[in-house]
Structure formats: structure tokens, C-alpha cells
Design an enzyme around this catalytic site. Structure first.
Site, PDB file in Angstrom:
ATOM      1  N   ASN A 138       1.008  -1.167  -0.083  1.00 19.46           N
ATOM      2  CA  ASN A 138      -0.059   0.033   0.029  1.00 19.46           C
ATOM      3  C   ASN A 138       1.054   1.138  -0.115  1.00 19.46           C
ATOM      4  O   ASN A 138       1.646   1.470   0.995  1.00 19.46           O
ATOM      5  CB  ASN A 138      -0.765   0.192   1.234  1.00 19.46           C
ATOM      6  CG  ASN A 138      -1.659   1.295   1.339  1.00 19.46           C
ATOM      7  OD1 ASN A 138      -1.771   2.125   0.511  1.00 19.46           O
ATOM      8  ND2 ASN A 138      -2.222   1.524   2.556  1.00 19.46           N
ATOM      9  N   TRP A 139       0.968   1.655  -1.133  1.00 15.17           N
ATOM     10  CA  TRP A 139       2.044   2.785  -1.296  1.00 15.17           C
ATOM     11  C   TRP A 139       1.585   4.232  -0.479  1.00 15.17           C
ATOM     12  O   TRP A 139       2.018   5.031  -0.562  1.00 15.17           O
ATOM     13  CB  TRP A 139       2.078   3.246  -2.827  1.00 15.17           C
ATOM     14  CG  TRP A 139       3.087   2.054  -3.485  1.00 15.17           C
ATOM     15  CD1 TRP A 139       3.944   1.033  -2.509  1.00 15.17           C
ATOM     16  CD2 TRP A 139       3.582   2.169  -4.624  1.00 15.17           C
ATOM     17  NE1 TRP A 139       4.703   0.458  -3.472  1.00 15.17           N
ATOM     18  CE2 TRP A 139       4.549   1.011  -4.790  1.00 15.17           C
ATOM     19  CE3 TRP A 139       3.333   2.937  -5.866  1.00 15.17           C
ATOM     20  CZ2 TRP A 139       5.333   0.523  -5.870  1.00 15.17           C
ATOM     21  CZ3 TRP A 139       4.115   2.708  -6.935  1.00 15.17           C
ATOM     22  CH2 TRP A 139       4.997   1.249  -7.115  1.00 15.17           C
ATOM     23  N   LYS A 140       0.170   4.217  -0.245  1.00 10.05           N
ATOM     24  CA  LYS A 140      -0.708   5.594   0.208  1.00 10.05           C
ATOM     25  C   LYS A 140      -0.305   6.752  -0.768  1.00 10.05           C
ATOM     26  O   LYS A 140      -0.187   6.495  -1.854  1.00 10.05           O
ATOM     27  CB  LYS A 140       0.101   5.838   1.621  1.00 10.05           C
ATOM     28  CG  LYS A 140      -0.116   4.506   2.380  1.00 10.05           C
ATOM     29  CD  LYS A 140       0.239   4.631   3.851  1.00 10.05           C
ATOM     30  CE  LYS A 140       0.156   3.058   4.788  1.00 10.05           C
ATOM     31  NZ  LYS A 140       0.136   3.422   6.260  1.00 10.05           N
ATOM     32  N   HIS A 173      -9.476   1.709   4.698  1.00  8.13           N
ATOM     33  CA  HIS A 173      -8.138   1.760   5.503  1.00  8.13           C
ATOM     34  C   HIS A 173      -8.171   2.839   6.555  1.00  8.13           C
ATOM     35  O   HIS A 173      -9.142   3.631   6.494  1.00  8.13           O
ATOM     36  CB  HIS A 173      -7.086   2.433   4.470  1.00  8.13           C
ATOM     37  CG  HIS A 173      -5.570   2.288   5.053  1.00  8.13           C
ATOM     38  ND1 HIS A 173      -5.057   3.357   5.859  1.00  8.13           N
ATOM     39  CD2 HIS A 173      -4.510   1.294   5.078  1.00  8.13           C
ATOM     40  CE1 HIS A 173      -3.907   2.797   6.345  1.00  8.13           C
ATOM     41  NE2 HIS A 173      -3.512   1.566   5.729  1.00  8.13           N
ATOM     42  N   GLU A 179      -6.602   5.165   7.639  1.00 11.04           N
ATOM     43  CA  GLU A 179      -6.290   6.735   7.377  1.00 11.04           C
ATOM     44  C   GLU A 179      -7.559   7.106   6.479  1.00 11.04           C
ATOM     45  O   GLU A 179      -7.876   8.452   6.870  1.00 11.04           O
ATOM     46  CB  GLU A 179      -5.043   6.688   6.548  1.00 11.04           C
ATOM     47  CG  GLU A 179      -3.768   6.369   7.291  1.00 11.04           C
ATOM     48  CD  GLU A 179      -2.540   5.553   6.722  1.00 11.04           C
ATOM     49  OE1 GLU A 179      -2.742   5.820   5.331  1.00 11.04           O
ATOM     50  OE2 GLU A 179      -1.799   5.235   7.297  1.00 11.04           O
ATOM     51  N   GLU A 237      -5.538  -4.622  10.590  1.00 12.08           N
ATOM     52  CA  GLU A 237      -4.412  -3.618  10.607  1.00 12.08           C
ATOM     53  C   GLU A 237      -4.689  -2.834  12.006  1.00 12.08           C
ATOM     54  O   GLU A 237      -5.456  -1.882  11.983  1.00 12.08           O
ATOM     55  CB  GLU A 237      -4.346  -2.682   9.616  1.00 12.08           C
ATOM     56  CG  GLU A 237      -4.228  -3.263   8.264  1.00 12.08           C
ATOM     57  CD  GLU A 237      -3.588  -2.050   7.140  1.00 12.08           C
ATOM     58  OE1 GLU A 237      -2.293  -2.666   6.845  1.00 12.08           O
ATOM     59  OE2 GLU A 237      -4.147  -1.171   6.994  1.00 12.08           O
ATOM     60  N   GLY A 290       2.770   2.126  10.618  1.00 12.78           N
ATOM     61  CA  GLY A 290       3.681   3.481  10.184  1.00 12.78           C
ATOM     62  C   GLY A 290       4.365   3.624  11.595  1.00 12.78           C
ATOM     63  O   GLY A 290       5.010   4.614  11.704  1.00 12.78           O
ATOM     64  N   SER A 330       3.490  -2.323  10.409  1.00 15.53           N
ATOM     65  CA  SER A 330       4.720  -2.457  10.529  1.00 15.53           C
ATOM     66  C   SER A 330       5.440  -3.755  10.198  1.00 15.53           C
ATOM     67  O   SER A 330       6.303  -4.042  10.881  1.00 15.53           O
ATOM     68  CB  SER A 330       5.106  -1.794  11.953  1.00 15.53           C
ATOM     69  OG  SER A 330       5.063  -0.374  11.992  1.00 15.53           O
ATOM     70  N   GLY A 353       2.837  -0.953   4.378  1.00 15.99           N
ATOM     71  CA  GLY A 353       3.137   0.389   3.671  1.00 15.99           C
ATOM     72  C   GLY A 353       4.552   0.552   3.495  1.00 15.99           C
ATOM     73  O   GLY A 353       4.951   0.266   2.448  1.00 15.99           O
ATOM     74  N   GLY A 354       5.160   1.066   4.455  1.00 16.77           N
ATOM     75  CA  GLY A 354       6.481   1.833   4.385  1.00 16.77           C
ATOM     76  C   GLY A 354       7.513   0.890   3.550  1.00 16.77           C
ATOM     77  O   GLY A 354       8.356   1.215   2.754  1.00 16.77           O
TER      78      GLY A 354
HETATM   79  P1  PGA Z   1       2.886   0.248   7.421  1.00 12.89           P
HETATM   80  O1  PGA Z   1       1.420   0.571   6.825  1.00 12.89           O
HETATM   81  O2  PGA Z   1       3.492  -1.145   6.953  1.00 12.89           O
HETATM   82  O3  PGA Z   1       3.793   1.558   6.985  1.00 12.89           O
HETATM   83  O4  PGA Z   1       2.904   0.268   9.055  1.00 12.89           O
HETATM   84  C1  PGA Z   1       0.565  -0.552   6.737  1.00 12.89           C
HETATM   85  C2  PGA Z   1      -0.641   0.131   6.264  1.00 12.89           C
HETATM   86  O5  PGA Z   1      -1.123   1.052   6.616  1.00 12.89           O
HETATM   87  O6  PGA Z   1      -1.295  -0.834   5.139  1.00 12.89           O
END
Ligand code: PGA
Length: 251
Positions: free
Chosen positions: A9-11, A96, A98, A168, A174, A213, A234-235
Site C-alpha cells: 500500500n503505497w499511500k 483503510h 487513514e 491492521e 507506520g 509495521s 506500507g512503508g
Molecule cells: P505500514 O502501513 O506497513 O507502514 O505500517 C501498513 C498500512 O497502513 O497498510
């Protein structure tokens, strides 16, 4: 047998140019993934979807990060399902944390999007998970059960089977503070039991990912959990090296 899934997930990261560079370099990883029965994909921003889709082989999943449930109309700033389908996109992440936090998306709003995606033959990745406060109060399961009930409301077992779930915990996203594999297995096992109660035997076919994470150095632990079918990352999905290491940790 549920196939493992790695979804990046590149956000709100990567320009179209950067997404193209990544996609060109990542395309050969599909062969490695296939050889080990793992599905892999990325979820770039809307503007980079078409470029990534054109570069990557068809079995390399390219997913949107959101979608609007209406086919067209006066919804400024939104993107519809027909628009995605027209550029060859048939997956979308829904709900998600966010988007729940910054765009006030509710589980019932997610339900409308999930139904619209399923009617269009697309695959929703439905995200759920609790805040730190809810976790500390020990209310994770009731919270997640509610998100699950509302998000998948009125689905038939056949439809539910086509949804991918991503657990999640918000406190792990993050933050570098991942949930232990025991927590992930406990909650994801609970989600699968809830799915079985509602939808019956198809619960065994529904893929449930862990996210929060996930890194190359911990992905294998999650993959060892019997109910965890993959990772939403994500990251650590943003550089090719790290993405490849994640895949290697899953095989
Ligand atoms: P993260 O994000 O791996 O950077 O914690 C995961 C996500 O929000 O899907």
C-alpha cells in the site's frame, strides 16, 4: 488452500515516474512469487494506476487505494469503478484506517463500496483494526467484530468469499510497533471464526492479511501463523529491495 498475498500500500507516495521505475524493476518478481504460490501486488495512487498496470504482467495485482460507490455523477474529486475498470484495475483497498480517520469513512460506507465492487466483479480488500485505546481496554475483538458485521452486511457467502480482509491495528501502522504474531493470530483467528458463523464453510477460503509495521525482518513470523494469509505493507513496500525481501520472507 488459501494462496498467500503480499500487497504493498503505497499511500500518498511515488510520482508516476517513480511508480513506473518501480513497476519495471518489480515485474520479474512475479515469476518467483508464482513459483511459490504467492500472489503479489501494489496499490499506487490513482494517478499512477494506469502506468503501473501497463507495465506489470496481468497476474501482478495493481490495486486502487479507494473508490467511490457511484458509477458517475456530481462527486467532485472522486473516482468511480467504471473509471478503474477502463484502465484494467480490478482491485481496491477499502476502509483503510487513514481514510476512516481523515475522511470520516464508516464501516457502512465501506459496505456500499464493497457491494459496488463485487457487483462489478472486482476484489475489495476490506481493512479493519482498533485504536491503541481500544486495544488497551481489551476491546479489540468486539470492535473488530462490529467493523466486520457492518462492512460485510448483506453479503452472500459467495460474495464474502471474494473479499480479502486486512486486520491492521491502528497502533501498529507506520509506528514501527508491530503487533506480535500471537496478537495477529489471535485476532485473525477470531475474524475467521466470526466469518464462519456468518457465512459458513467459505470462511476457510477468505484471505485475511495482517498489516501494521510489517518489515522484511518480521514478515516470516506472521506467515507462520495458520490463519494469517499474507501482509498489507506500507512503508516497507516502497523500495524494490525491501519489497523483494518481503516476498522472500513469505516463501
Ligand atoms: P505500514 O502501513 O506497513 O507502514 O505500517 C501498513 C498500512 O497502513 O497498510
Amino acid at each position: 488452500m488459501r494462496r498467500k498475498l503480499l500487497l504493498g500500500n503505497w499511500k500518498m507516495n511515488k510520482t508516476v515516474t517513480e511508480a513506473k521505475e518501480f513497476a519495471s524493476a518489480a515485474a520479474p518478481l512475479l515469476e518467483l512469487a508464482k513459483a511459490h504460490h504467492v500472489d503479489i501486488g501494489i496499490a499506487p495512487s490513482f494517478v499512477a494506476l494506469e502506468a503501473a498496470r501497463k507495465i506489470l504482467p496481468p497476474d501482478f495485482i495493481v490495486s486502487a487505494q479507494n473508490v467511490n460507490e457511484h458509477d458517475h455523477g456530481a462527486y467532485t474529486g472522486e473516482v468511480s469503478i467504471p473509471m478503474l475498470k477502463d484502465i484494467g484495475i480490478d482491485w481496491a483497498i477499502i476502509g483503510h484506517s487513514e481514510r476512516r480517520e481523515y475522511n470520516a469513512e464508516t464501516s457502512l460506507a465501506c459496505n456500499a463500496k464493497i457491494k459496488a465492487l463485487l457487483s462489478a466483479g472486482m476484489t475489495p480488500v476490506y481493512c479493519l483494526g482498533e485504536s491503541l485505546a481500544t486495544f488497551e481496554k481489551g476491546e479489540t475483538k468486539s470492535f473488530v467484530a462490529h467493523q466486520l458485521e457492518e462492512g460485510l452486511r448483506d453479503l452472500t457467502p459467495d460474495e464474502a468469499k471474494k473479499v480479502v480482509i486486512a486486520y491492521e491495528p491502528i497502533w501498529a501502522i507506520g509506528t514501527g510497533k508491530s503487533a506480535t504474531k500471537d496478537i495477529a493470530e489471535d485476532v485473525i483467528g477470531f475474524i475467521r471464526r466470526s466469518l464462519r458463523e456468518r457465512f459458513g464453510a467459505v470462511a476457510e477460503d477468505i484471505r485475511i492479511l495482517y498489516g501494521g509495521s510489517v518489515k522484511p525482518n518480521n514478515v516470516r513470523e506472521y506467515m507462520e501463523c495458520p490463519n494469517v494469509d499474507g501482509a498489507l505493507v506500507g512503508g516497507a513496500s516502497l523500495t524494490l529491495d525491501s519489497y523483494e525481501e518481503l516476498l522472500r520472507g513469505m516463501i
